[in-house]
Design a protein around this motif. Structure first.
Motif, mmCIF file in Angstrom:
data_model
loop_
_atom_site.group_PDB
_atom_site.id
_atom_site.type_symbol
_atom_site.label_atom_id
_atom_site.label_comp_id
_atom_site.label_asym_id
_atom_site.label_seq_id
_atom_site.Cartn_x
_atom_site.Cartn_y
_atom_site.Cartn_z
ATOM 1 N N TYR A 1 0.867 -1.187 0.000
ATOM 2 C CA TYR A 1 0.000 0.000 0.000
ATOM 3 C C TYR A 1 0.896 1.226 0.000
ATOM 4 N N ILE A 2 0.562 2.192 -0.847
ATOM 5 C CA ILE A 2 1.323 3.441 -0.926
ATOM 6 C C ILE A 2 0.484 4.593 -0.396
ATOM 7 N N LEU A 3 1.042 5.314 0.560
ATOM 8 C CA LEU A 3 0.450 6.571 1.003
ATOM 9 C C LEU A 3 1.296 7.672 0.361
ATOM 10 N N SER A 4 0.807 8.203 -0.759
ATOM 11 C CA SER A 4 1.491 9.294 -1.446
ATOM 12 C C SER A 4 1.172 10.589 -0.718
ATOM 13 N N SER A 5 2.192 11.157 -0.088
ATOM 14 C CA SER A 5 1.948 12.286 0.811
ATOM 15 C C SER A 5 2.578 13.557 0.276
ATOM 16 N N ASP A 6 1.734 14.445 -0.203
ATOM 17 C CA ASP A 6 2.160 15.760 -0.674
ATOM 18 C C ASP A 6 1.223 16.789 -0.049
ATOM 19 N N VAL A 7 1.718 18.003 0.131
ATOM 20 C CA VAL A 7 0.895 19.033 0.750
ATOM 21 C C VAL A 7 -0.332 19.334 -0.118
ATOM 22 N N THR A 8 -1.373 19.800 0.538
ATOM 23 C CA THR A 8 -2.584 20.190 -0.168
ATOM 24 C C THR A 8 -2.999 21.583 0.286
ATOM 25 N N HIS A 9 -4.068 22.102 -0.304
ATOM 26 C CA HIS A 9 -4.442 23.497 -0.093
ATOM 27 C C HIS A 9 -5.300 23.669 1.169
ATOM 28 N N ALA A 10 -4.818 24.454 2.120
ATOM 29 C CA ALA A 10 -5.657 24.856 3.251
ATOM 30 C C ALA A 10 -6.612 25.948 2.785
ATOM 31 N N VAL A 11 -7.751 26.040 3.423
ATOM 32 C CA VAL A 11 -8.734 27.051 3.043
ATOM 33 C C VAL A 11 -8.176 28.439 3.350
ATOM 34 N N ASN A 12 -8.293 29.338 2.384
ATOM 35 C CA ASN A 12 -7.827 30.717 2.523
ATOM 36 C C ASN A 12 -9.036 31.603 2.806
ATOM 37 N N PRO A 13 -9.084 32.278 3.955
ATOM 38 C CA PRO A 13 -10.283 33.038 4.327
ATOM 39 C C PRO A 13 -10.579 34.201 3.375
ATOM 40 N N ASN A 14 -9.595 34.645 2.608
ATOM 41 C CA ASN A 14 -9.803 35.763 1.682
ATOM 42 C C ASN A 14 -10.320 35.328 0.316
ATOM 43 N N PHE A 15 -10.359 34.016 0.096
ATOM 44 C CA PHE A 15 -10.782 33.509 -1.212
ATOM 45 C C PHE A 15 -11.685 32.290 -1.048
ATOM 46 N N LEU A 16 -12.677 32.407 -0.188
ATOM 47 C CA LEU A 16 -13.544 31.264 0.086
ATOM 48 C C LEU A 16 -14.278 30.790 -1.162
ATOM 49 N N SER A 17 -14.539 31.683 -2.079
ATOM 50 C CA SER A 17 -15.283 31.303 -3.280
ATOM 51 C C SER A 17 -14.484 30.370 -4.186
ATOM 52 N N ALA A 18 -13.172 30.267 -3.952
ATOM 53 C CA ALA A 18 -12.348 29.392 -4.780
ATOM 54 C C ALA A 18 -12.388 27.944 -4.312
ATOM 55 N N TYR A 19 -13.017 27.706 -3.172
ATOM 56 C CA TYR A 19 -13.020 26.364 -2.594
ATOM 57 C C TYR A 19 -14.380 25.702 -2.759
ATOM 58 N N LEU A 20 -14.361 24.388 -2.760
ATOM 59 C CA LEU A 20 -15.573 23.593 -2.825
ATOM 60 C C LEU A 20 -16.113 23.405 -1.414
ATOM 61 N N GLU A 21 -17.400 23.590 -1.245
ATOM 62 C CA GLU A 21 -18.002 23.446 0.081
ATOM 63 C C GLU A 21 -17.749 22.039 0.625
ATOM 64 N N ASN A 22 -17.459 21.999 1.930
ATOM 65 C CA ASN A 22 -17.204 20.738 2.631
ATOM 66 C C ASN A 22 -15.932 20.031 2.154
ATOM 67 N N HIS A 23 -15.103 20.717 1.425
ATOM 68 C CA HIS A 23 -13.832 20.166 0.971
ATOM 69 C C HIS A 23 -12.723 21.197 1.180
ATOM 70 N N ALA A 24 -12.746 21.875 2.307
ATOM 71 C CA ALA A 24 -11.807 22.965 2.577
ATOM 72 C C ALA A 24 -11.005 22.643 3.848
ATOM 73 N N PRO A 25 -9.796 22.103 3.718
ATOM 74 C CA PRO A 25 -9.004 21.686 4.882
ATOM 75 C C PRO A 25 -8.562 22.874 5.750
ATOM 76 N N HIS A 26 -8.371 22.594 7.037
ATOM 77 C CA HIS A 26 -7.904 23.580 8.010
ATOM 78 C C HIS A 26 -6.529 23.179 8.523
ATOM 79 N N LEU A 27 -5.808 24.160 9.035
ATOM 80 C CA LEU A 27 -4.502 23.915 9.634
ATOM 81 C C LEU A 27 -4.661 23.342 11.035
ATOM 82 N N ASN A 28 -3.637 22.615 11.480
ATOM 83 C CA ASN A 28 -3.584 22.048 12.836
ATOM 84 C C ASN A 28 -4.736 21.102 13.138
ATOM 85 N N VAL A 29 -5.240 20.430 12.131
ATOM 86 C CA VAL A 29 -6.314 19.449 12.322
ATOM 87 C C VAL A 29 -5.818 18.044 12.016
ATOM 88 N N GLY A 30 -5.143 17.882 10.888
ATOM 89 C CA GLY A 30 -4.638 16.557 10.564
ATOM 90 C C GLY A 30 -4.499 16.346 9.075
#
Length: 721
Positions: free
Chosen positions: A588-617
């Motif tokens: 099993y491969i866990l391919s681990s690369d950084v992803t986009h945290a939600v930016n509060p100044n550009f919420l419209s660029a994110y998909l609802e319920n798919h916006a990661p937060h910092l310090n969560v996991g």
């Protein structure tokens, strides 16, 4: 003289002012004589008061008293009687007058003598006061010995615990020698361990396990402390992904980013760390001899690294738990001929963007230069790393006052050329320079011959700076054969935010996940190798930002060849025809690369319920068009691994009207047929020269990845059909 007379004589003497008070002029021989006489009485008294003395010594076993001579251990009375040779006169210090940093155990000879003096009435008032203070403090309910560490402890134990957890454990995690383990902490741990019988005494067990495992001391499943509390070792295999457990990884990660500005430095420093911890380095040029319980690493090109641990119970055909990431970052690399014609009195440097480097975030930044240099030493060409970790280069912007010229877009070839100094007209006047840049053929080295041909194509001031950094002199600068250098932001990684919630740094993508994966492998092998029947692997790949197509990239044969060679060696080079196929199918491969945290100044660029937060996991990255390798099965497997340690798992998918990026997961999975998922930590400002992640995210990554490495083997059985 009879014993009664001797006792009367000594008692009479002790009614006079005590000779044990400070008196630099007092004759030491006289003092020793009196000490011998007093010692005989002490021995007689102790025979009559054995029970009381035993109780006294037991009550003081956790106390440390002061030695009058820190550099020369205190000689007890018995030793003085055996060696009557005269000693040079020196001032006699009070018991409490030694530096507090010297620690002694409660059962050493000096403390025994101290207790004897208290019991026989020879102690000074100051000594009695110190004794009473320590006894009263120790007899406080918080200090009474119980079957486990008290929930509320006093200063002595608490101070030792702080030293162990905050100082020694950091050293142990990185394979550095614990400076005081053998002298103080190991005996203390051993005593606490033998006294402990309760499950809540986990702290002591945790420190003891890490101390032993770091020094590669094998433990058995029936060890006393493991049998004492059966779930203790299991708890160490699966430490919880909590904030308190994660925060200790913040500073080590920041240090790693700051100290390793290029991919070559990152790989080299990690190789040195692994080697210091007893891992075996492999060369792709040599035959491999891989064994169960072994720890190995192999690099390719100095910019790709694979480390792996073989479980003690491994059998050919078993699978592998693989963590894969990349360590290259957006940058600007020096061109083969980095010397460019000077303009307007400035020295400039010829550079080319790597991936998305030289974007507008690179303007007006303090840029250093680092990388690898090939140097001729005798009849050998050796590779050396160099790091000019100071502001050298800068790309100046044009003030907005100039109107349209300052608005862009900007040409990367002509308008984003770094300046590195001012032109010294006097020194350059003697140099022959062509009147036209195209007047001569583009022969590497300028057609000046093999000796020094490379350095003649580079800025002379830069050659001198690199040569000086490598310890060369003016006559040996020509020994530089070639180099691969790049620009980087010299500002160190730092913790920010009102409550230190963030890490501000360069090169977070993807050293964040790669570093966390490697630390997870190091820690998981300490606690789980002897119970494992799989291979645990961490792969660091280069060139992901430009497609991974080079030989050290994820699209190369680096990972599959490493696995196949290791499995072949483990099977005595007599593999069955389906051995590699079974290995891949069970992996099993866990391919681990950084992803986009939600930016509060550009919420419209994110998909609802798919916006990661910092310090969560960790965040699972999904894409319906195959840019990510995530599917339902791979997600469910990772979820089960996370459940075992209480780790939270987020999810990200980009909007339909935006373009998804890619990473190493799909290429590794399609090449080998191994099940795979893409999941990484979140960050803000991806592809900026300086980005932001959470201060807990490095630690949450380590803990989650360790839970995966240690838990996959068990979880995979649930999915075997």
């Amino acid at each position: 003289m009879s014993s009664a007379g001797l006792k009367h004589d000594v008692t009479k003497r002790h009614q006079q002012p005590s000779h044990l008070d400070i008196n630099p002029a007092y004759d030491r021989n006289a003092l020793e004589h009196e000490a011998k006489q007093a010692h005989r009485i002490i021995l007689a008294d102790m025979v009559r008061n054995v029970a009381s003395m035993q109780n006294l010594q037991s009550s003081m076993s956790d106390l440390n008293f002061s030695s009058p001579h820190p550099r020369r251990p205190y000689q007890p009375l018995q030793s003085q009687m055996q060696d009557p040779a005269p000693q040079p006169q020196e001032p006699i210090q009070r018991l409490d007058a030694r530096p507090s940093s010297v620690q002694l155990r409660g059962n050493d000879e000096y403390t025994k003598a101290y207790m004897n003096r208290i019991a026989t009435g020879q102690a000074t008032p100051e000594e009695h006061a110190s004794f009473d203070k320590n006894i009263n403090r120790m007899m406080h309910p918080a200090f009474k010995k119980t079957s486990s560490l008290p929930k509320k402890v006093g200063p002595p134990v608490e101070e030792r615990r702080d030293v162990l957890m905050k100082k020694e454990m950091v050293e142990l995690r990185y394979g550095l020698p614990g400076s005081t383990w053998e002298r103080d902490h190991t005996p203390w741990l051993y005593e606490r361990l033998s006294e402990s019988t309760a499950a809540e005494d986990r702290l002591v067990h945790k420190m003891w396990e890490k101390h032993l495992d770091t020094r590669a001391i094998p433990l058995k499943e029936n060890d006393a402390h493991t049998a004492l509390e059966p779930d203790l070792f299991e708890a160490q295999r699966f430490p919880g992904a909590t904030s308190s457990a994660a925060e200790v990884y913040c500073k080590p990660f920041c240090d790693f980013l700051t100290e390793n500005p290029t991919v070559f430095h990152a790989v080299d420093s990690t190789k040195r760390q692994l080697k210091a911890m007893g891992w075996t380095e492999l060369s792709e040029r040599d035959a491999w001899d891989i064994k169960p319980s072994g720890r190995y690493y192999v690099d390719r090109n100095g910019s790709g690294l694979i480390a792996f641990v073989v479980g003690a119970k491994y059998e050919p055909g078993n699978g592998a738990a693989i963590l894969a990431g990349h360590v290259d970052a957006l940058t600007a690399k020096l061109k083969p001929v980095s010397e460019v014609p000077n303009k307007a009195g400035y020295l400039q440097l010829g550079v080319a963007p790597y991936a998305g480097g030289l974007n507008t975030t690179w303007w007006d930044r303090d840029l250093g230069i680092g990388g690898r240099v090939l140097v001729k030493e005798g009849d050998k060409i050796v590779t050396k790393l160099v790091n000019l970790n100071r502001p050298i280069a800068r790309i100046p912007t044009l003030a907005p006052h100039f109107g349209a010229a300052a608005a862009g877009p900007f040409n990367q070839e002509t308008q984003m050329v770094p300046i590195i100094g001012l032109d010294d007209a006097d020194s350059s006047a003697t140099e022959s320079q062509p009147s036209e840049p195209f007047s001569k053929p583009s022969v590497l080295g300028g057609g000046q011959g093999p000796v020094g041909s490379f350095v003649r194509t580079q800025p002379k001031a830069l050659v001198k700076a690199i040569g000086d950094e490598l310890g060369l002199n003016a006559s040996s600068y020509t020994d530089i054969v070639n180099w691969e250098l790049e620009l980087y932001d010299v500002q160190p990684a730092t913790v920010g935010g009102l409550n230190k919630e963030f890490i501000y740094a360069g090169r977070i993508d993807d050293k964040l996940c790669s570093w966390a994966a490697m630390q997870a492998l190091i820690e998981s092998q300490q606690h789980d190798t002897r119970f494992s029947s799989i291979i645990k692997i961490v792969g660091w790949f280069d060139n992901e930002e430009i497609g991974s197509q080079l030989r050290q990239g994820a699209k190369s044969n680096f990972l599959p060849q490493t696995i196949e060679r290791a499995v072949g060696s483990l099977s005595k080079h007599q593999p069955a025809s389906d051995l590699i196929g079974r290995t891949y199918a069970n992996s099993y491969i866990l391919s681990s690369d950084v992803t986009h945290a939600v930016n509060p100044n550009f919420l419209s660029a994110y998909l609802e319920n798919h916006a990661p937060h910092l310090n969560v996991g960790l965040c699972v990255a999904a894409d319906s068009n195959g840019h990510m390798t995530t599917d339902a099965v791979s997600t469910a497997i990772l979820q089960r691994c996370c459940e075992r340690i209480g780790a939270k798992l987020q999810v990200f998918q980009i909007r339909n009207d935006s373009r998804s990026g890619g990473t190493v997961g799909p290429m590794l999975s399609s090449m080998t047929g191994i099940r795979a998922i893409d999941a990484g930590m979140a960050q803000l400002s991806m592809h900026s020269i300086r980005a932001t992640t959470g201060s807990l995210d490095p630690g949450l990554g380590v803990l989650t990845f360790m839970g995966f490495l240690n838990g996959f083997e068990h979880v995979d059985r649930e999915f075997r059909s």
